[in-house]
Design an enzyme around this catalytic site. Structure first.
Site, PDB file in Angstrom:
ATOM      1  N   HIS A  31      96.534  -2.172 187.542  1.00  0.00           N
ATOM      2  CA  HIS A  31      97.187  -3.488 187.543  1.00  0.00           C
ATOM      3  C   HIS A  31      96.370  -4.581 188.244  1.00  0.00           C
ATOM      4  CE1 HIS A  31     100.495  -1.609 185.650  1.00  0.00           C
ATOM      5  NE2 HIS A  31     101.225  -1.300 186.698  1.00  0.00           N
ATOM      6  N   HIS A  75     106.066  -6.981 184.502  1.00  0.00           N
ATOM      7  CA  HIS A  75     106.458  -5.715 185.114  1.00  0.00           C
ATOM      8  C   HIS A  75     107.889  -5.727 185.651  1.00  0.00           C
ATOM      9  CE1 HIS A  75     105.701  -1.837 186.985  1.00  0.00           C
ATOM     10  NE2 HIS A  75     104.500  -1.831 186.462  1.00  0.00           N
ATOM     11  N   GLU A 117     106.566  -2.184 179.434  1.00  0.00           N
ATOM     12  CA  GLU A 117     105.423  -3.091 179.571  1.00  0.00           C
ATOM     13  C   GLU A 117     104.667  -3.172 178.249  1.00  0.00           C
ATOM     14  OE1 GLU A 117     103.297  -1.510 183.165  1.00  0.00           O
ATOM     15  OE2 GLU A 117     105.145  -0.369 183.251  1.00  0.00           O
TER      16      GLU A 117
HETATM   17  C1  BGC Z   1     102.606   2.440 186.064  1.00  0.00           C
HETATM   18  C2  BGC Z   1     103.102   3.438 187.072  1.00  0.00           C
HETATM   19  C3  BGC Z   1     103.087   2.778 188.396  1.00  0.00           C
HETATM   20  C4  BGC Z   1     103.926   1.517 188.329  1.00  0.00           C
HETATM   21  C5  BGC Z   1     103.940   0.765 189.619  1.00  0.00           C
HETATM   22  C6  BGC Z   1     103.495   1.258 186.081  1.00  0.00           C
HETATM   23  O1  BGC Z   1     103.070   0.317 185.165  1.00  0.00           O
HETATM   24  O2  BGC Z   1     102.539   3.011 184.790  1.00  0.00           O
HETATM   25  O3  BGC Z   1     102.337   4.596 187.091  1.00  0.00           O
HETATM   26  O4  BGC Z   1     103.571   3.626 189.399  1.00  0.00           O
HETATM   27  O5  BGC Z   1     103.442   0.685 187.344  1.00  0.00           O
HETATM   28  O6  BGC Z   1     102.698   0.638 190.119  1.00  0.00           O
END
Ligand code: BGC
Length: 397
Positions: A149, A223, A361
């Site tokens: 991310h 998110h 997402e």
């Molecule tokens: C990911 C997870 C992660 C979460 C928060 C999601 O988009 O796929 O693995 O724990 O984000 O970081």
């Protein structure tokens, strides 16, 4: 609530896209949000960052049944209130009422990215490394051995420049952020614009665009964690999910795709028919064990698609709330909130426990810069990245 057909939604969104620069509306400033909502956007002070910068919030109402709040820190959707089948409103996204909670050590340790805009690269890049035009770039490894991310300080922690607007379609906020050349190790200066529009008929349209000065990987997403019974009301395992995907991308032990595109048929990943999330989540399945539940990219199509298409529907038998997701993106990460562990307490005073929210997402596939078989995420100078996602809220009996 009105239930527009999918076809009309596609036209509606096409209309939204063609609006171009919507007329900015002068926002009124008040110290704290009032409860009476009139259509439009109201700006208020949400908090102050440690370096003294002010974070603003925007309360958006479009004359429909949905109220939304978003802040310019991280482009975070802090509140989304929708009615249940009896017209009773509840806040269906996980998050906080105060900036301090988004900055607290407990929150940063868990790092769930509640409600935030994600970039430059949503999801994981193996070993935080990729090679582009013969040059290897090393990014932060902020998720075990991998990059997640956007790195140590992704777009979720940036203060965006927000411009509220009202148009014939609804009301919203345009968020802009320019990421410097080299930020978090990525090449090129990247100018990003994300337009949130809450429409009169209860859809949240999210229109992303980006331009770069050098070739760079980009994968933008949102998110939000949804709980259709209301945030803080327990687990989402009773929610019924449909995902329009015949295949998904299995992952290795560190949640990096193996590169295979596997059929969902005969596996717990088959959501082509409406299925409770909890029905198979504890099945004896190696992929589910690796993700500690669902934390996988579903393959919606092989190539980026020019028009919005339906991607997923989730509904709650308890509340009657329904969320439909439409997108132009080829992938959808369904994350069942497996890492939530009760260590942070939400805006309603309830600890957010295991699987108390789910994220859908819309995105390109994880680790695409290292996977030649996946649709490309490389944005070239002179090109404009465009991506469109719609979250539509309704109810059923
Ligand atoms: C990911 C997870 C992660 C979460 C928060 C999601 O988009 O796929 O693995 O724990 O984000 O970081």
């Amino acid at each position: 609530m009105k239930q527009p057909s999918l076809r009309s939604l596609v036209f509606l969104s096409a209309g939204l896209l063609s609006l171009g620069a919507a007329q900015a509306m002068a926002a009124s400033t008040s110290a704290s949000p009032s409860t009476a909502m009139t259509p439009g956007v109201k700006q208020f002070v949400f908090g102050t960052l440690p370096d003294g910068r002010t974070v603003h919030g925007y309360r958006i109402n479009s004359g429909g049944d949905v109220d939304m709040e978003v802040i310019d820190y991280g482009g975070i959707i802090t509140s989304l209130k929708t009615p249940d089948r009896h017209g009773e409103k509840a806040d269906i996204v996980l998050g906080f009422n105060s900036l301090q909670d988004y900055l607290s050590p407990a929150y940063k340790k868990l790092n769930p990215y509640f409600g935030a805009l994600i970039g430059r690269y949503g999801n994981r890049i193996a070993d935080g490394r990729f090679t582009l035009d013969g040059k290897t770039y090393q990014l932060a490894t902020n998720d075990g051995p991998n990059h997640l991310h956007g790195g140590d300080e992704g777009f979720n922690q940036k203060l965006w420049q927000a411009t509220p607007f009202s148009s014939s379609e609804g009301s919203g906020v345009v968020m802009r952020y320019t990421s410097a050349d080299g930020e978090e190790g990525y090449p090129g200066e990247l100018a990003v614009e994300v337009k949130y529009t809450l429409t009169h008929d209860d859809t949240l349209a999210i229109d992303y665009s980006a331009r770069t000065t050098k070739a760079t990987p980009v994968n933008l997403t949102q998110h939000s964690y949804f709980n259709l019974n209301g945030e803080g009301s327990g687990s989402i395992l009773d929610h019924v999910m449909t995902i329009d995907a015949a295949s998904y991308t299995p992952v290795n032990k560190t949640l990096i795709p193996t590169g295979e595109i596997e059929t969902v048929a005969g596996t717990p990943f088959d959501f082509t028919q409406p299925t409770p999330i909890g029905a198979r989540i504890e099945a004896d399945n190696e992929q589910l064990m690796r993700g500690k539940g669902y934390d996988h990219n579903f393959v919606l199509a092989r190539e980026p698609r020019p028009t919005l298409e339906h991607a997923a529907r989730v509904s709650s038998p308890e509340s009657g709330r329904v969320l439909d997701v439409l997108t132009t993106e080829p992938g959808l990460q369904f994350y069942s909130g497996n890492f939530l562990d009760g260590s942070v307490t939400g805006k309603g005073g309830q600890a957010y426990g295991h699987r108390s929210g789910l994220a859908l997402e819309t995105q390109h596939f994880p680790d695409s810069p290292n996977q030649s078989g996946f649709p490309s995420t490389i944005l070239q100078p002179g090109e404009t990245l465009e991506s469109h996602t719609v979250y539509r809220f309704s109810t059923e009996d």
